[in-house]
Design an enzyme around this catalytic site. Structure first.
Site, short mmCIF file in Angstrom:
data_model
loop_
_atom_site.label_atom_id
_atom_site.label_comp_id
_atom_site.label_asym_id
_atom_site.label_seq_id
_atom_site.Cartn_x
_atom_site.Cartn_y
_atom_site.Cartn_z
N LYS A 180 -2.70 -45.07 -36.38
CA LYS A 180 -3.74 -44.29 -37.19
C LYS A 180 -3.55 -42.99 -36.47
O LYS A 180 -4.06 -42.67 -35.36
CB LYS A 180 -5.08 -44.76 -37.37
CG LYS A 180 -5.73 -44.08 -38.16
CD LYS A 180 -7.44 -44.00 -37.98
CE LYS A 180 -7.48 -42.95 -36.71
NZ LYS A 180 -7.47 -41.49 -37.20
N GLU A 255 -5.79 -43.20 -22.85
CA GLU A 255 -5.55 -41.99 -22.18
C GLU A 255 -6.66 -40.97 -22.68
O GLU A 255 -6.62 -40.73 -23.88
CB GLU A 255 -4.36 -41.53 -22.59
CG GLU A 255 -3.15 -42.41 -21.79
CD GLU A 255 -2.80 -42.25 -20.45
OE1 GLU A 255 -3.27 -41.07 -20.05
OE2 GLU A 255 -2.01 -43.04 -19.94
N CYS A 289 -4.47 -31.78 -23.00
CA CYS A 289 -5.31 -32.96 -21.76
C CYS A 289 -5.23 -32.45 -20.36
O CYS A 289 -5.65 -32.86 -19.59
CB CYS A 289 -5.01 -34.41 -22.10
SG CYS A 289 -3.03 -34.84 -21.87
N GLU A 390 -14.94 -31.25 -19.86
CA GLU A 390 -13.71 -30.69 -20.60
C GLU A 390 -14.06 -29.96 -21.78
O GLU A 390 -15.01 -30.25 -22.55
CB GLU A 390 -12.93 -31.88 -21.12
CG GLU A 390 -11.59 -31.52 -21.75
CD GLU A 390 -10.84 -32.75 -22.38
OE1 GLU A 390 -11.52 -33.48 -23.06
OE2 GLU A 390 -9.84 -32.96 -22.21
P1 NAD Z 1 -10.59 -37.80 -30.42
O1 NAD Z 1 -11.34 -38.91 -29.34
O2 NAD Z 1 -12.06 -37.14 -31.15
O3 NAD Z 1 -9.80 -38.58 -31.47
C1 NAD Z 1 -8.94 -39.44 -31.18
C2 NAD Z 1 -8.47 -40.38 -32.08
O4 NAD Z 1 -9.62 -41.25 -32.31
C3 NAD Z 1 -8.40 -39.83 -33.56
O5 NAD Z 1 -7.21 -40.60 -34.34
C4 NAD Z 1 -9.68 -40.09 -34.27
O6 NAD Z 1 -9.68 -40.63 -35.52
C5 NAD Z 1 -9.94 -41.43 -33.52
N1 NAD Z 1 -11.57 -42.05 -33.49
C6 NAD Z 1 -12.46 -41.21 -33.37
N2 NAD Z 1 -13.51 -42.13 -33.58
C7 NAD Z 1 -13.09 -43.33 -33.52
C8 NAD Z 1 -13.81 -44.56 -33.58
N3 NAD Z 1 -15.08 -44.83 -34.03
N4 NAD Z 1 -13.11 -45.69 -33.78
C9 NAD Z 1 -11.72 -45.53 -33.81
N5 NAD Z 1 -11.02 -44.33 -33.62
C10 NAD Z 1 -11.68 -43.20 -33.73
O7 NAD Z 1 -10.01 -36.71 -29.61
P2 NAD Z 1 -9.10 -35.53 -30.28
O8 NAD Z 1 -10.23 -34.71 -30.56
O9 NAD Z 1 -8.31 -36.15 -31.37
O10 NAD Z 1 -8.30 -35.26 -28.97
C11 NAD Z 1 -8.90 -34.57 -27.90
C12 NAD Z 1 -9.21 -35.20 -26.64
O11 NAD Z 1 -7.77 -36.14 -26.32
C13 NAD Z 1 -9.31 -34.64 -25.53
O12 NAD Z 1 -10.21 -35.15 -24.75
C14 NAD Z 1 -8.04 -34.67 -24.61
O13 NAD Z 1 -8.29 -34.47 -23.27
C15 NAD Z 1 -7.62 -36.05 -25.02
N6 NAD Z 1 -6.13 -36.31 -24.83
C16 NAD Z 1 -5.79 -37.01 -23.75
C17 NAD Z 1 -4.47 -37.15 -23.58
C18 NAD Z 1 -3.95 -37.89 -22.41
O14 NAD Z 1 -2.83 -38.42 -22.32
N7 NAD Z 1 -4.84 -38.31 -21.29
C19 NAD Z 1 -3.38 -36.70 -24.39
C20 NAD Z 1 -3.92 -35.76 -25.26
C21 NAD Z 1 -5.16 -35.50 -25.75
#
Ligand code: NAD
Length: 500
Positions: A180, A255, A289, A390
């Site tokens: 997803k 992650e 990230c 962050e």
């Molecule tokens: P997010 O947590 O808002 O969303 C990530 C994913 O989770 C999306 O696909 C979203 O639809 C899904 N999601 C949201 N709520 C959910 C739920 N209740 N149940 C299941 N899935 C759900 O993050 P974002 O805004 O897409 O990305 C930014 C974040 O990602 C930042 O915090 C960044 O640091 C992190 N990130 C981390 C890495 C790493 O490797 N450590 C890499 C890239 C991004």
């Protein structure tokens, strides 16, 4: 510059077919540099669509796990070749839906290519162990076996790289996949699914279900047919994922967020450090990230660093990532822009000194996008919220420090542990830093961003839960160890008893 672009109507990819969501509803995908441009529509999937995809993945697993790994790998090699041929088109699609500049989206697709080749190579490796038994006429070995159905939830900032970091090792190990992707960047994952389908993956081995987190992500976590979950996203949602995986003991890889730092010592090559801080802080509009949202500078070079760094930040050209002159694109969406603006306010109220930026960019070429100025706060205190939380935008906080030990304390004094960097010409400092920094990744004389696919990637503390993405470490997550003893003595031999 941009060519004519027709919006795409995406469908879910389930059991080798492109299908509508049961809800019949669709979500808009708009260009963050120009919200008048509709990039496409994608399905708003729900629990029934997810269940259908999981059932397909479960059925396909029976054959896929028995397909010889080198044969699975041949399909990945073909996929990598197709990606190479389509790199430019997919990079442009990605800039349209995500906003980062073309050089960076090309890098994103390249990362997918690299990961696909790397994991295709693992088709003929996936080495296990053989070891002598403690008993005579007995053979002992440990082999890797697949886990089952792998559920994947991905963010928008690396929309093709991150899905491939997860899918390629999962597939080569013999798992089947339900993915997803993030709501903001469905097209890049759609492109990846297209490639895997054309490369010849059997139906049901790789499935994509589009939709939002609660609608399509949560049902995947609750589905008992999913054996393993790999999530990349915010720490907040990662906690929800972890809790949702616990009742059915799903193997779970998280992650999450970061608050990464560049340390600049008095003896550093200052121009190189400034170059690194600009790239680390403002690359991908700070939406990595691994973004260097903190820069700690030793007092001997502090003033000079600040002066030159601020000049460089001020000069960055912000705009549409498809324009070759653009150096920094927009924020991903309105919400992210508002978050950035709220942190600017927080920084001001905390008493940090705003040296440049601090405003949304409006009017002219910026009128229809979610643009924000590159922003630098200086003379920051390590405890300020802008130095602890962050932000995920183009905001860098500069913190002065006295000694090496103090710099390490500043670096480690946050709840995250993804990436850290030190600029120094002192080999003792370099080695002590790589030992003492509490992060999963450390760079010496390079910024906090720039991971290569054949090394482990991940973080400590609130960034991760102990697993690693990429490199050979990925195989450890997407396979289980099976230990096999073969006794060819023709008699009962009791370990720990008959060998005493
Ligand atoms: P997010 O947590 O808002 O969303 C990530 C994913 O989770 C999306 O696909 C979203 O639809 C899904 N999601 C949201 N709520 C959910 C739920 N209740 N149940 C299941 N899935 C759900 O993050 P974002 O805004 O897409 O990305 C930014 C974040 O990602 C930042 O915090 C960044 O640091 C992190 N990130 C981390 C890495 C790493 O490797 N450590 C890499 C890239 C991004």
């Amino acid at each position: 510059m941009a060519t004519a672009f027709a919006p795409k109507a995406l469908k879910n990819y389930i059991n080798g077919e492109w299908v509508e969501a049961r809800s019949g509803k669709a979500i808009e995908n708009r260009n963050p540099a120009n919200r008048d441009e509709l990039v496409g529509m994608f399905p708003a999937s729900g629990p029934e669509d997810v269940a259908q995809a999981v059932d397909a993945a479960k059925a396909a697993y029976k054959k896929w796990r028995l397909t010889p790994a080198p044969k699975r790998a041949e399909i990945l090699f073909r996929a990598a070749e197709i990606l190479v041929n389509r790199k430019e088109d997919y990079s442009r699609d990605m800039t349209r839906e995500m906003g980062k500049v073309l050089a960076e989206t090309r890098g994103d697709v390249q990362e997918a290519i690299d990961m696909t080749y790397l994991m295709a190579g693992e088709g003929r490796r996936q080495f296990g162990h053989t070891t002598p038994s403690e008993l005579p006429n007995k053979f002992a070995m440990a082999v890797r076996v697949p886990v089952g159905v792998a559920g994947m939830i991905t963010p928008w900032n690396f929309p093709m790289a991150i899905p491939s970091w997860k899918a390629m090792p999962a597939l080569v190990c013999g798992n089947t996949v339900v993915l997803k992707p993030a709501e903001d960047t469905p097209l890049s994952t759609y492109n990846l699914a297209q490639v895997l389908a054309e490369a010849g993956l059997p139906p049901g081995v790789f499935n994509v279900v589009f939709g939002d987190g609660p609608g399509a992500g949560a049902p995947m976590l609750a589905n008992p047919g999913v054996d393993l979950v790999s999530f990349t996203g915010s720490t907040e949602v990662g906690r929800i994922v972890s809790q949702a995986c616990a009742p059915t003991f799903k193997k779970c890889h998280l992650e999450m967020g970061g608050k990464n730092i560049i340390i600049v010592m008095d003896d550093a090559n200052l121009d190189l450090a400034i170059e690194g801080a600009v790239w680390g802080g403002f690359g991908t509009t700070g939406q990595r990230c691994t973004a260097a949202s903190r820069v700690a500078v030793q007092k001997g070079v502090y003033r000079e660093f600040v002066e030159k760094f601020v000049e460089r930040a001020k000069a960055l050209k912000v705009g549409d990532g498809l324009d070759p002159a653009t150096q920094m694109g927009p924020c991903i969406n309105e919400q992210q822009l508002k978050t950035v603006m709220s942190y600017v306010e927080i920084g001001r109220n905390e008493g940090a000194k705003l040296a440049t930026g601090g405003h949304r960019l409006e009017g002219g070429a910026h009128a229809r996008g979610w643009f924000h100025e590159p922003t630098v706060f200086v003379d920051c205190d390590r405890k300020m919220r802008i130095c602890q939380e962050e932000i995920f935008g183009p905001v860098v906080s500069v913190i002065p420090f006295d000694s090496f030990d103090d710099a390490i304390a500043i670096a480690n004094g946050v709840n995250y542990g993804l990436s850290a960097a030190i600029y120094t010409r002192n080999v003792n400092h370099a080695f002590r830093a790589q030992r003492d920094l509490e992060t999963g990744i450390v760079y010496v004389n390079a910024p906090t961003i720039g991971a290569e696919t054949h090394l482990p990637f991940g973080g400590t503390k609130n960034t991760g839960n102990g697993h690693r993405e990429a490199g050979l470490a990925a195989l450890d997550f997407y396979s289980e160890w099976k230990t096999v003893y073969v006794d060819y003595s023709d008699r009962l031999q009791r370990a720990q008893i008959d060998n005493a």
